[in-house]
Design a protein around this motif. Structure first.
Motif, PDB file in Angstrom:
ATOM      1  N   TRP A   1       0.169  -6.981  -3.600  1.00  0.00           N
ATOM      2  CA  TRP A   1       0.146  -5.606  -4.080  1.00  0.00           C
ATOM      3  C   TRP A   1      -1.141  -4.952  -3.587  1.00  0.00           C
ATOM      4  O   TRP A   1      -2.239  -5.467  -3.795  1.00  0.00           O
ATOM      5  N   CYS A   2      -0.965  -3.838  -2.892  1.00  0.00           N
ATOM      6  CA  CYS A   2      -2.107  -3.113  -2.334  1.00  0.00           C
ATOM      7  C   CYS A   2      -2.181  -1.714  -2.932  1.00  0.00           C
ATOM      8  O   CYS A   2      -1.171  -1.168  -3.405  1.00  0.00           O
ATOM      9  N   GLU A   3      -3.358  -1.167  -2.877  1.00  0.00           N
ATOM     10  CA  GLU A   3      -3.554   0.202  -3.341  1.00  0.00           C
ATOM     11  C   GLU A   3      -3.816   1.091  -2.141  1.00  0.00           C
ATOM     12  O   GLU A   3      -4.689   0.797  -1.312  1.00  0.00           O
ATOM     13  N   TYR A   4      -3.040   2.182  -2.052  1.00  0.00           N
ATOM     14  CA  TYR A   4      -3.183   3.114  -0.940  1.00  0.00           C
ATOM     15  C   TYR A   4      -3.113   4.535  -1.480  1.00  0.00           C
ATOM     16  O   TYR A   4      -2.070   4.966  -1.979  1.00  0.00           O
ATOM     17  N   GLU A   5      -4.236   5.244  -1.428  1.00  0.00           N
ATOM     18  CA  GLU A   5      -4.335   6.624  -1.907  1.00  0.00           C
ATOM     19  C   GLU A   5      -3.817   6.756  -3.333  1.00  0.00           C
ATOM     20  O   GLU A   5      -3.054   7.674  -3.671  1.00  0.00           O
ATOM     21  N   GLY A   6      -4.202   5.786  -4.163  1.00  0.00           N
ATOM     22  CA  GLY A   6      -3.838   5.829  -5.574  1.00  0.00           C
ATOM     23  C   GLY A   6      -2.455   5.319  -5.898  1.00  0.00           C
ATOM     24  O   GLY A   6      -2.048   5.318  -7.071  1.00  0.00           O
ATOM     25  N   VAL A   7      -1.711   4.866  -4.894  1.00  0.00           N
ATOM     26  CA  VAL A   7      -0.340   4.374  -5.097  1.00  0.00           C
ATOM     27  C   VAL A   7      -0.305   2.874  -4.823  1.00  0.00           C
ATOM     28  O   VAL A   7      -0.909   2.397  -3.864  1.00  0.00           O
ATOM     29  N   ARG A   8       0.386   2.113  -5.656  1.00  0.00           N
ATOM     30  CA  ARG A   8       0.546   0.678  -5.446  1.00  0.00           C
ATOM     31  C   ARG A   8       1.654   0.420  -4.429  1.00  0.00           C
ATOM     32  O   ARG A   8       2.753   0.957  -4.544  1.00  0.00           O
ATOM     33  N   VAL A   9       1.329  -0.412  -3.434  1.00  0.00           N
ATOM     34  CA  VAL A   9       2.265  -0.704  -2.348  1.00  0.00           C
ATOM     35  C   VAL A   9       2.596  -2.194  -2.371  1.00  0.00           C
ATOM     36  O   VAL A   9       1.702  -3.046  -2.443  1.00  0.00           O
ATOM     37  N   ARG A  10       3.878  -2.520  -2.304  1.00  0.00           N
ATOM     38  CA  ARG A  10       4.342  -3.910  -2.341  1.00  0.00           C
ATOM     39  C   ARG A  10       4.582  -4.411  -0.923  1.00  0.00           C
ATOM     40  O   ARG A  10       5.297  -3.784  -0.138  1.00  0.00           O
ATOM     41  N   ILE A  11       3.981  -5.564  -0.581  1.00  0.00           N
ATOM     42  CA  ILE A  11       4.153  -6.145   0.746  1.00  0.00           C
ATOM     43  C   ILE A  11       4.569  -7.609   0.590  1.00  0.00           C
ATOM     44  O   ILE A  11       3.759  -8.456   0.199  1.00  0.00           O
ATOM     45  N   PRO A  12       5.819  -7.950   0.875  1.00  0.00           N
ATOM     46  CA  PRO A  12       6.248  -9.355   0.824  1.00  0.00           C
ATOM     47  C   PRO A  12       5.796 -10.094   2.085  1.00  0.00           C
ATOM     48  O   PRO A  12       5.666  -9.504   3.162  1.00  0.00           O
ATOM     49  N   PHE A  13       5.595 -11.407   1.966  1.00  0.00           N
ATOM     50  CA  PHE A  13       5.127 -12.186   3.115  1.00  0.00           C
ATOM     51  C   PHE A  13       5.471 -13.655   2.900  1.00  0.00           C
ATOM     52  O   PHE A  13       5.815 -14.082   1.788  1.00  0.00           O
TER      53      PHE A  13
END
Length: 735
Positions: free
Chosen positions: A484-496
């Motif tokens: 889970w990453c934060e980008y411009e105040g929004v949480r972004v989900r990245i599976p790997f």
């Protein structure tokens, strides 16, 4: 020049003009002073306070404006005010005048020098900050050195005003006393040479050596204080003991053995360090395989049929291990034992500045002593404290090479050189790569245009680059690894499937017992070193990743020379490490190579520069290789060919950079490169072409115009009779 500086220059010029206009240089002479001694004495006796104030004011002006006559003014102080009052008045006035000259020089010229010669000024300031008071005192105590030059020169440095005032006042007192005392016998002086005899000059020279002697004594006392509480061995086992068998340690040991010193090298793991086993060698082997895969995938560039890349990731990794095995003998214990180095497989920790305890693999412990000890324990990848990251069993540049199965989805944290090299390599080998960088661009130490070029190439290679993303947590969701990453105040989900962490490195200092030695590592684990690579103790040194500031193998080898030489011969002379010409290469495709200043660094330091560019798409060899892509950018001072910095982006950037590195190291400018024969067709011809671009931009137009007229005159025809290039009429023969 701003208005304030211009006004000051005009004001000084006006004062000097008044002095010369009223024959001040004729008034302040020994003959004139002796001729009017009695009349001046009578007036002074009647106006004592006014006389002292006026005398002091004139003295300050003469000194501040660097006018001739300061020596005569000093004699006058003794002649009219006596030893005590004359000495006090002259010492205060001379110090005040010297300080004004110091401030004027600093105000008018220091900023300009700092802009044009930033590196030189920075080195000068470091020296002044460390030993400036000693050098100033030495110059002041020897009257051979013109004081006005000392005032101006010191004003261009970073010396603090209070230091300058105090040292100048104290150091000028002996010379002031000699002249003031001589002034009390003014009638017996025929010339100033009667005052400063050869014997007196010799005495002052010996006195001038006192500050340097004091500096030596202070250093001696400081060293004794550092070693207080430690017992120095009477005998030593080794001349040099090196802890760590990586690049820095190997070079240190090699140098010691080369000069026939008794050397021991202690390594607890594998010789060769990170570079051989987990860094430079395996990563470049992997990058080469990735480049071959890219070539096959795009074989149409070379007139061949493009083919799908088929191969086993296991085979690629076997090749990487084979490359390591082939290079390994270069760094093996057997080789170094043949060179005369005693290689010991053990773990070391400090007992004293001359003694280390080593614990062998079989549990045995023994103490070894050495006159000098070098810490070269390297570094390791940094794991950030992100919740859930450890549970993902993250890959790093250390354990990556144990992979046998290729990750289908690879997440890479970090947009620096290591993360970028591996992101592109795995993408070209077929992994779906997502690269997360919390900053706004890749390769943040390079110029913006370089970062943008690399970003575009990565996206063309299929790398999913996420700039401005900060990883905040890791977890498993329905059996799937997720970041889970934060980008411009929004949480972004990245599976790997696998995550590779490449966000920096930390020095290896654990287990060395540095705290017991009173050595406190920095925040990144690196140990604080002096300019001679020594630590707290003059006989203990550090080099390589554990010392910083560069995390390069070639930087480690560079530092190792200084550590080894100073460790073996430092009692005679110590060398200060020189980082002025430090090249580095990021082995992406295209490669990014740099030495010296970038444009961003030049602007940040206020260094004036101009840029000369050459596009590698115009190079014949690049066109023939179907690698006509990239550029060379050279920074030089305005109007000069001296190289301040070079950036090369292209297929052979690292090799092209070597010529510029050599030129910068030895002070060779672009004109020298232009005048050097380069074989055709080679990549290094590009160095000559960029030098030619600089020459063309600085062609003397006036001289060329005169040459054009000269050559036209040599044709023997006037301008109107010169045949037009566009005329195709046949010549007319005689009728």
């Amino acid at each position: 020049m701003n208005h304030n500086k211009l006004f000051l220059v005009l004001f000084i010029a006006a004062l000097v003009g008044v002095f010369l206009g009223f024959d001040g240089h004729q008034l302040l002479t020994l003959e004139n002073l002796q001729a009017h001694q009695e009349s001046l004495r009578q007036w002074i006796d009647q106006n004592r306070v006014l006389a002292v104030a006026g005398y002091a004011g004139i003295y300050v002006a003469v000194t501040a404006l660097s006018l001739p006559g300061a020596a005569i003014m000093t004699l006058a102080g003794g002649a009219f005010f006596g030893n005590l009052y004359g000495l006090v008045t002259v010492s205060i006035a001379s110090t005040a005048g010297a300080s004004l000259a110091f401030l004027v020089a600093r105000f008018l010229m220091r900023d300009t020098l700092r802009e044009r010669y930033a590196d030189t000024v920075a080195r000068m300031d470091r020296g002044i900050g460390k030993d400036g008071a000693y050098y100033l005192a030495t110059l002041r105590l020897v009257p051979v050195f013109p004081f006005f030059l000392i005032n101006l020169a010191m004003g261009l440095t970073s010396m603090k005003l209070r230091t300058y005032v105090l040292v100048s006042w104290l150091a000028m007192l002996p010379g002031t006393f000699v002249y003031v005392n001589a002034g009390t016998q003014l009638g017996q002086i025929q010339s100033t040479s009667d005052i400063v005899s050869a014997d007196l000059l010799l005495s002052f020279a010996l006195l001038g050596a006192f500050p340097l002697l004091a500096k030596f004594l202070v250093g001696f006392i400081r060293r004794r204080k550092v070693y207080a509480g430690w017992r120095k061995p009477v005998h030593f086992d080794y001349n040099l003991l090196v802890i760590g068998g990586g690049a820095a340690g190997l070079v240190s040991a090699y140098i010691g053995a080369a000069v026939k010193a008794r050397v021991a090298l202690i390594e607890k793991d594998r010789m060769g360090g990170d570079c051989l086993n987990t860094g430079c060698v395996p990563s470049k082997a992997l990058i080469r395989s990735a480049r071959a895969a890219d070539t096959l995938r795009h074989a149409h560039r070379y007139g061949l049929e493009s083919v799908p890349v088929a191969g086993s990731f296991r085979s690629v990794m076997r090749r990487v291990k084979a490359v390591i095995a082939r290079v390994e003998p270069h760094d093996s214990p057997e080789r170094y034992r043949k060179l005369g180095v005693e290689c010991i497989s053990a773990e070391a920790s400090f007992v004293s500045p001359w003694t280390v305890a080593i614990r062998h693999n079989d549990g045995r412990t023994e103490h070894l002593t050495a006159r000098s000890i070098i810490v070269a324990t390297g570094g390791k990848p940094l794991l950030p404290a992100i919740p859930g990251l450890v549970e993902m069993q993250p890959l790093t540049s250390d354990n990556l090479w144990k992979l046998e199965e290729q990750p289908q989805r690879l997440l890479i944290l970090g947009g620096g050189p290591i993360g970028s090299e591996l992101a592109q390599a795995f993408a070209r080998l077929g992994s779906q790569v997502t690269q997360v960088e919390k900053g706004d661009r890749l390769l943040p130490r390079e110029d913006v245009e370089v970062s943008e070029l690399i970003l575009n190439q990565f996206r063309a290679d299929g790398v999913d680059v996420r700039l401005g993303h900060s990883a905040v947590s890791f977890c498993r969701e329905n059996g799937e690894k997720v970041a889970w990453c934060e980008y411009e105040g929004v949480r972004v989900r990245i599976p790997f499937d696998e995550v590779l962490v490449a966000v920096g490195r930390r020095a290896n200092t654990q287990g060395l017992n540095l705290e017991g030695m009173g050595i406190e590592p920095l925040a990144n684990g690196a140990v604080p070193v002096e300019e001679d690579m020594s630590l707290r103790y003059p006989n203990v040194f550090a080099c390589g990743d554990v010392a910083g500031p560069y995390q390069f193998t070639h930087a480690a080898a560079h530092q190792a020379w200084y550590a080894a030489v100073n460790g073996l011969f430092g009692q005679f002379r110590r060398f200060r490490v020189d980082y002025r010409v430090m090249p580095w290469v990021t082995f992406t495709s295209p490669e990014v190579a740099r030495v010296g200043l970038s444009e961003a660094e030049a602007r940040a330091r206020g260094v004036a520069y101009e840029v000369t560019r050459y596009g590698l798409d115009d190079l014949d060899r690049a066109i023939a290789d179907s690698d006509a892509f990239g550029f060379i950018k050279v920074l030089t001072p305005p109007g000069k060919d001296r190289i301040l910095g070079v950036v090369v982006v292209g297929a052979r950037a690292g090799e092209i950079l070597a010529e510029f590195t050599l030129a910068m190291k030895h002070g060779l400018g672009l004109n020298k490169i232009l005048g050097t024969i380069h074989p055709y067709p080679t990549w290094n011809e590009s160095a000559k072409y960029v030098a030619g671009e600089w020459k063309r931009a600085h062609a003397p137009d006036g001289v060329l115009a005169l040459l054009e007229k000269f050559h036209r005159w040599r044709l023997g025809k006037n301008k109107n009779s010169v045949r037009s290039k566009n005329s195709h009429a046949p010549d007319q023969g005689p009728k």
